[in-house]
Motif scaffolding. Structure first.
Motif, PDB file in Angstrom:
ATOM      1  N   UNK A   1       0.860  -1.228  -0.181  1.00 51.15           N
ATOM      2  CA  UNK A   1      -0.085   0.022  -0.189  1.00 51.15           C
ATOM      3  C   UNK A   1       0.824   1.163  -0.225  1.00 51.15           C
ATOM      4  N   UNK A   2       0.496   2.220  -0.854  1.00 46.38           N
ATOM      5  CA  UNK A   2       1.029   3.573  -0.941  1.00 46.38           C
ATOM      6  C   UNK A   2       0.072   4.607  -0.878  1.00 46.38           C
ATOM      7  N   UNK A   3       0.278   5.726  -0.322  1.00 50.34           N
ATOM      8  CA  UNK A   3      -0.437   6.911  -0.420  1.00 50.34           C
ATOM      9  C   UNK A   3       0.247   8.169  -0.327  1.00 50.34           C
ATOM     10  N   UNK A   4      -0.189   9.102  -1.139  1.00 52.17           N
ATOM     11  CA  UNK A   4       0.422  10.448  -1.005  1.00 52.17           C
ATOM     12  C   UNK A   4      -0.636  11.460  -0.673  1.00 52.17           C
ATOM     13  N   UNK A   5      -0.497  12.594  -0.055  1.00 60.67           N
ATOM     14  CA  UNK A   5      -1.223  13.808   0.029  1.00 60.67           C
ATOM     15  C   UNK A   5      -0.466  15.040  -0.022  1.00 60.67           C
ATOM     16  N   UNK A   6      -1.031  16.031  -0.893  1.00 60.47           N
ATOM     17  CA  UNK A   6      -0.253  17.246  -1.140  1.00 60.47           C
ATOM     18  C   UNK A   6       1.170  17.096  -1.311  1.00 60.47           C
ATOM     19  N   UNK A   7       1.579  16.088  -2.284  1.00 60.83           N
ATOM     20  CA  UNK A   7       2.867  15.857  -2.839  1.00 60.83           C
ATOM     21  C   UNK A   7       3.777  15.142  -1.966  1.00 60.83           C
ATOM     22  N   UNK A   8       3.376  14.668  -0.604  1.00 61.68           N
ATOM     23  CA  UNK A   8       4.344  13.782   0.131  1.00 61.68           C
ATOM     24  C   UNK A   8       3.785  12.518   0.505  1.00 61.68           C
ATOM     25  N   UNK A   9       4.607  11.493   0.524  1.00 60.36           N
ATOM     26  CA  UNK A   9       4.446  10.178   0.748  1.00 60.36           C
ATOM     27  C   UNK A   9       3.780  10.156   2.090  1.00 60.36           C
ATOM     28  N   UNK A  10       2.694   9.421   2.731  1.00 60.28           N
ATOM     29  CA  UNK A  10       2.090   9.374   3.881  1.00 60.28           C
ATOM     30  C   UNK A  10       2.010   8.102   4.295  1.00 60.28           C
ATOM     31  N   UNK A  11       2.061   7.171   3.373  1.00 55.63           N
ATOM     32  CA  UNK A  11       2.021   5.815   3.773  1.00 55.63           C
ATOM     33  C   UNK A  11       2.799   4.716   2.805  1.00 55.63           C
ATOM     34  N   UNK A  12       3.564   3.852   3.340  1.00 59.86           N
ATOM     35  CA  UNK A  12       4.448   3.175   2.163  1.00 59.86           C
ATOM     36  C   UNK A  12       4.865   1.790   2.999  1.00 59.86           C
ATOM     37  N   UNK A  13       3.941   0.895   2.750  1.00 66.10           N
ATOM     38  CA  UNK A  13       4.048  -0.356   3.427  1.00 66.10           C
ATOM     39  C   UNK A  13       3.759  -1.453   2.648  1.00 66.10           C
ATOM     40  N   UNK A  14       4.562  -2.701   3.322  1.00 63.84           N
ATOM     41  CA  UNK A  14       4.104  -4.019   2.593  1.00 63.84           C
ATOM     42  C   UNK A  14       3.797  -4.897   3.810  1.00 63.84           C
ATOM     43  N   UNK A  15       2.572  -5.937   3.396  1.00 66.16           N
ATOM     44  CA  UNK A  15       2.168  -6.789   4.639  1.00 66.16           C
ATOM     45  C   UNK A  15       1.985  -8.225   3.908  1.00 66.16           C
ATOM     46  N   UNK A  16       2.146  -9.241   4.625  1.00 67.45           N
ATOM     47  CA  UNK A  16       2.129 -10.407   4.161  1.00 67.45           C
ATOM     48  C   UNK A  16       3.326 -10.923   3.354  1.00 67.45           C
ATOM     49  N   UNK A  17       2.841 -11.880   2.594  1.00 69.15           N
ATOM     50  CA  UNK A  17       4.210 -12.412   1.880  1.00 69.15           C
ATOM     51  C   UNK A  17       4.120 -12.364   0.314  1.00 69.15           C
ATOM     52  N   UNK A  18       5.388 -12.103  -0.131  1.00 70.75           N
ATOM     53  CA  UNK A  18       5.470 -12.142  -1.855  1.00 70.75           C
ATOM     54  C   UNK A  18       5.648 -13.517  -1.999  1.00 70.75           C
ATOM     55  N   UNK A  19       6.105 -14.382  -1.296  1.00 69.40           N
ATOM     56  CA  UNK A  19       6.429 -15.803  -1.555  1.00 69.40           C
ATOM     57  C   UNK A  19       6.010 -16.301  -0.455  1.00 69.40           C
ATOM     58  N   UNK A  20       4.763 -16.967  -0.511  1.00 70.44           N
ATOM     59  CA  UNK A  20       4.205 -17.632   0.672  1.00 70.44           C
ATOM     60  C   UNK A  20       5.109 -19.001   1.262  1.00 70.44           C
ATOM     61  N   UNK A  21       5.533 -19.479   0.235  1.00 64.04           N
ATOM     62  CA  UNK A  21       6.286 -20.852   0.562  1.00 64.04           C
ATOM     63  C   UNK A  21       7.541 -20.514   1.074  1.00 64.04           C
ATOM     64  N   UNK A  22       8.214 -19.532   0.854  1.00 69.56           N
ATOM     65  CA  UNK A  22       9.565 -19.144   1.718  1.00 69.56           C
ATOM     66  C   UNK A  22       9.447 -18.061   2.827  1.00 69.56           C
ATOM     67  N   UNK A  23       8.066 -17.900   2.740  1.00 74.39           N
ATOM     68  CA  UNK A  23       7.962 -16.458   3.779  1.00 74.39           C
ATOM     69  C   UNK A  23       8.913 -15.456   3.483  1.00 74.39           C
TER      70      UNK A  23
END
Length: 468
Positions: free
Chosen positions: A11-33
């Motif tokens: 998830x990423x979010x910007x407001x008024x030209x500034x990044x206010x949220x930039x985060x990853x959650x969970x797994x991109x590779x579930x098997x290798x965690x």
């Protein structure tokens, strides 16, 4: 995420030209965690469409293209099934879903046809309404838009995306093909929920229809793209596209034709490669994207300087998570009382599952028991062709019919008489429904009718007479 069984989300979010949220959650590779990060590359699917429109807008800005000129001025061989549509299709009509064609996705999905071959077969595709008769989502016209850009510039769509959008925006890790994505040090694998279990599936190569949906990116880099639109086509002082065209891309061109069931969402319209509506009284520009194992949502509130990008690595109707997260972030950044969108959508999802179950029961009740095929199975085997959809091959294996259609290979289970049910699962489930074999007056099987486009009657393939 846990409620909807989604393995990974960024998830990423910007407001008024500034990044206010930039985060990853969970797994991109579930098997290798391996965890999802803001850098994790995932397919953005149909969110690629607006990138194609940016390329077109740049050509308009340079005087090489005109939104209101006939497509045939630039592509003289362009031809649709309907002569009026062929002659009157404007350049902007390619990217507003008003061609009169339904999706016809199985012309390109899981197929080995390239863009030229797809373009050449458009004239054989049957429409479901008149040209501009109503809004119908359609990928092949966006493919045609990308093909048009290639013909005007003499360069591939892929190279132009890299040179004219990725590079000036600093999107150095984004790419236009799943053949490239696994070379990255941070990419996600695709998953489907099959029989209640998260299952890794192969990457789906859709390079043939790339201008409609083949870009892979990260939320980190997609925020730069959103900011481009919030800043009316300017990045770091450089104009990527004119303000006029930046505004036009976010201006309604056609009515989608359905009112959202939620009062907080305004009437749906479509601009140029982007949807336009309102969210809780605020203008919203947005789009969704989906391909095997990936669902994404892009959206911004242009009058509030807010933008949100959500990527996830599970596809299917059981994954509304990107849209749910996007709306929740909008609520937070607008300082509004959050709505429990998950509970609302869960009810809609369960209602939909009930309707599907009723439809399955209805189809089962239509089956006439105790019938047999009119011929021995060998009589149904052979090749069948359609001028647009190409070739299907029917064989016998283990005393049952099997159908091969390019990259699809599925079993045919006898339903009744000369009708057989397609038995596909996972990615092969795209080829589904009942296939009917038809006889000529001499009693020989000479045609096959397959439900490849839900909005039309089954597509009829004619048997190929093999040379002796």
């Amino acid at each position: 995420m846990e409620e909807w069984h989604v393995p990974g989300v960024a998830v990423g979010a910007i407001k008024d030209g500034a990044v206010v949220l930039l985060e990853g959650y969970g797994y991109r590779d579930l098997e290798s965690k391996l965890p999802v990060t803001p850098r994790t590359l995932m397919a953005i699917g149909s969110n690629s469409k607006s990138f194609t429109v940016v390329l077109m807008a740049q050509l308009v800005d340079n005087g090489q293209l005109d939104w209101d000129a006939p497509v045939r001025d630039f592509l003289p061989s362009f031809r649709l099934h309907d002569d009026y549509a062929t002659s009157n299709m404007r350049v902007r009509d390619l990217v507003t879903h008003v061609s009169g064609l339904p999706r016809h996705d199985l012309l390109w999905y899981g197929r080995s046809l390239d863009r030229q071959a797809l373009f050449d077969r458009l004239k054989y595709l049957e429409p479901t309404t008149s040209f501009r008769g109503r809004w119908q989502y359609q990928n092949l016209m966006f493919m045609t838009a990308g093909y048009l850009v290639e013909r005007i510039t003499g360069h591939s769509w892929d190279a132009l995306i890299d040179e004219r959008i990725f590079t000036p925006l600093g999107m150095t890790r984004s790419n236009t093909s799943v053949t490239v994505m696994p070379q990255s040090d941070d990419f996600a694998y695709p998953y489907l929920l099959l029989d209640g279990e998260l299952t890794r599936v192969p990457f789906r190569n859709i390079d043939n229809v790339g201008p409609a949906g083949s870009i892979n990116s990260s939320v980190e880099e997609m925020l730069s793209y959103i900011q481009l639109h919030l800043d009316s086509g300017v990045v770091a002082g450089d104009t990527i596209l004119s303000e006029r065209n930046a505004v036009l891309m976010q201006t309604a061109q056609s009515a989608v034709g359905s009112q959202d069931q939620y009062p907080e969402i305004g009437p749906a319209t479509y601009a140029l490669g982007l949807g336009v509506t309102t969210y809780r009284g605020h203008k919203q520009v947005s789009h969704g994207g989906g391909i095997d194992g990936f669902i994404s949502a892009i959206g911004w509130l242009p009058n509030d300087g807010i933008g949100v990008m959500v990527l996830s690595n599970m596809s299917g109707e059981a994954n509304p998570v990107p849209t749910l997260i996007q709306r929740r972030v909008f609520d937070e950044l607008l300082a509004l009382e959050p709505i429990d969108w998950s509970a609302r959508v869960r009810k809609d999802y369960e209602d939909g599952r009930q309707r599907q179950e009723e439809e399955r029961n209805k189809r089962a009740a239509e089956r006439i028991a105790g019938t047999s095929p009119s011929h021995a199975l060998d009589a149904f085997t052979g090749a069948y062709e359609h001028p647009a959809y190409g070739r299907m091959e029917v064989t016998v294996r283990d005393s049952a019919l099997q159908l091969r259609y390019d990259q699809f290979e599925v079993d045919l289970e006898h339903y009744h008489y000369d009708v057989f049910e397609v038995k596909g699962s996972g990615p092969d489930a795209a080829l589904a429904g009942r296939v009917q074999f038809l006889m000529a007056v001499d009693g020989k099987i000479d045609r096959l009718a397959a439900p490849l486009e839900p909005a039309l009657d089954p597509i009829v393939f004619r048997r190929v007479q093999e040379e002796k």
